[in-house]
Design a protein around this motif. Sequence first.
Motif, mmCIF file in Angstrom:
data_model
loop_
_atom_site.group_PDB
_atom_site.id
_atom_site.type_symbol
_atom_site.label_atom_id
_atom_site.label_comp_id
_atom_site.label_asym_id
_atom_site.label_seq_id
_atom_site.Cartn_x
_atom_site.Cartn_y
_atom_site.Cartn_z
ATOM 1 N N VAL A 22 -14.368 5.984 -5.252
ATOM 2 C CA VAL A 22 -15.347 5.743 -4.193
ATOM 3 C C VAL A 22 -15.695 7.023 -3.436
ATOM 4 C CG1 VAL A 22 -14.835 3.309 -3.858
ATOM 5 C CG2 VAL A 22 -13.551 5.021 -2.583
ATOM 6 N N ASP A 23 -14.822 8.024 -3.523
ATOM 7 C CA ASP A 23 -15.141 9.281 -2.843
ATOM 8 C C ASP A 23 -14.228 10.376 -3.370
ATOM 9 O OD1 ASP A 23 -16.402 11.034 -1.107
ATOM 10 O OD2 ASP A 23 -16.400 9.599 0.542
ATOM 11 N N SER A 47 -10.830 2.726 -5.090
ATOM 12 C CA SER A 47 -10.848 1.355 -4.577
ATOM 13 C C SER A 47 -10.698 0.406 -5.751
ATOM 14 C CB SER A 47 -12.155 1.060 -3.838
ATOM 15 O OG SER A 47 -12.235 -0.323 -3.509
ATOM 16 N N THR A 53 -18.992 2.378 -1.243
ATOM 17 C CA THR A 53 -18.287 2.539 0.025
ATOM 18 C C THR A 53 -19.326 2.630 1.121
ATOM 19 O OG1 THR A 53 -16.679 3.854 1.261
ATOM 20 C CG2 THR A 53 -18.200 5.045 -0.166
ATOM 21 N N GLY A 56 -16.916 4.448 5.616
ATOM 22 C CA GLY A 56 -15.539 4.926 5.600
ATOM 23 C C GLY A 56 -14.587 4.184 6.497
ATOM 24 N N GLU A 58 -12.326 2.179 5.818
ATOM 25 C CA GLU A 58 -10.985 2.040 5.249
ATOM 26 C C GLU A 58 -10.153 3.320 5.414
ATOM 27 O OE1 GLU A 58 -13.695 2.392 3.658
ATOM 28 O OE2 GLU A 58 -13.476 3.707 1.925
ATOM 29 N N ARG A 59 -10.753 4.398 5.910
ATOM 30 C CA ARG A 59 -9.989 5.657 6.037
ATOM 31 C C ARG A 59 -10.054 6.271 7.424
ATOM 32 N NH1 ARG A 59 -14.488 8.518 2.291
ATOM 33 N NH2 ARG A 59 -15.318 6.507 1.650
ATOM 34 N N LEU A 72 -15.472 -4.854 6.127
ATOM 35 C CA LEU A 72 -15.381 -3.686 5.255
ATOM 36 C C LEU A 72 -13.926 -3.285 4.995
ATOM 37 C CD1 LEU A 72 -18.365 -1.566 6.581
ATOM 38 C CD2 LEU A 72 -18.213 -2.833 4.442
ATOM 39 N N HIS A 76 -12.373 -3.259 1.229
ATOM 40 C CA HIS A 76 -11.796 -2.050 0.624
ATOM 41 C C HIS A 76 -10.271 -2.034 0.738
ATOM 42 C CE1 HIS A 76 -15.502 0.047 -0.340
ATOM 43 N NE2 HIS A 76 -15.986 -0.447 0.761
ATOM 44 N N THR A 79 -7.404 0.443 -1.036
ATOM 45 C CA THR A 79 -7.926 1.759 -1.392
ATOM 46 C C THR A 79 -6.820 2.807 -1.227
ATOM 47 O OG1 THR A 79 -10.156 1.161 -0.689
ATOM 48 C CG2 THR A 79 -9.652 3.508 -0.798
#
Lengths: 125, 145
Positions: A22-23, A47, A53, A56, A58-59, A72, A76, A79
């Motif tokens: 995803v990134d 993920s 995504t 962000g 999830e981070r 969201l 996710h 992840t």
Amino acid sequence: MILGDLLDAPVYADGGQLGFVVDVRLVLDGPVKGLRAAPRVVGLLVSARTGATFLGYERTDTNAPALVWRYLAWRHRGTFLVLWEDVVGVTGGAQRGTGDARVDLRPGFRRWSPALAPTGTGSRP
Amino acid sequence: MSPRVRPRPPVPADLPELPTSLRGAGRVLDARLHLLDRQILDVDDVPVTTLDDLLVLTADGGELTTGEQPAFVDQLLTGPVLATRVFGGRPPASRWVRIPWADVTDVGVAVTLGVRGEGLDATWVQRWLRDHVIARIPGGRHDPG
């Protein structure tokens, strides 16, 4: 390699698919070029459920608006970050330029938290 | 405590956080979250183009196929990506306009360059339109007013 080829690529390890990239996590500590250090690839964010995504959630510590955050974060869940050193192969479209790559991880790779900054220190790098 | 304050972070607590020894001491960026699709400004804060992709190479400029060698961002790429975003794939290498990372001076809401956009390939369409179309319109060779 075009970085965009890695995004959304399926990730495999131990014979099974783990999810999608995803990134790509970068850190500005590479060789200095011009005024800034070149970004070094630290690892890939994977993920299990979706290749997309959004914002962000999830981070980071961001948790508002609550409805968006809860959806969201749930979407996710699971992840994780995997180090670039654990990538044993990037094959498929990344080499041919068609944009459909496949990422293979070494057996026994380690999963790390996808958090951008240590918990409680803020979400901005 | 205000009901608007929700201290529990969404980040999974069961995974260990990456130690600084592995992450590195520099500023941390996620490519999709902080770089891709951001606007690129020149040294005078004039919009140049958007950041469509990044070229990643080894330290000596070689191609990457595994994670055995460290990977570094070498160039910012921009190009005709509208069709490929809709239908898949990506533009051929010959269609990318490349801006070396060495020209980047700041990464924030936008990516700022330390050079003037006038001399970059990324602005040739705008320059061509200015010189061949706008300049032929009466009054098109000077600022209004």
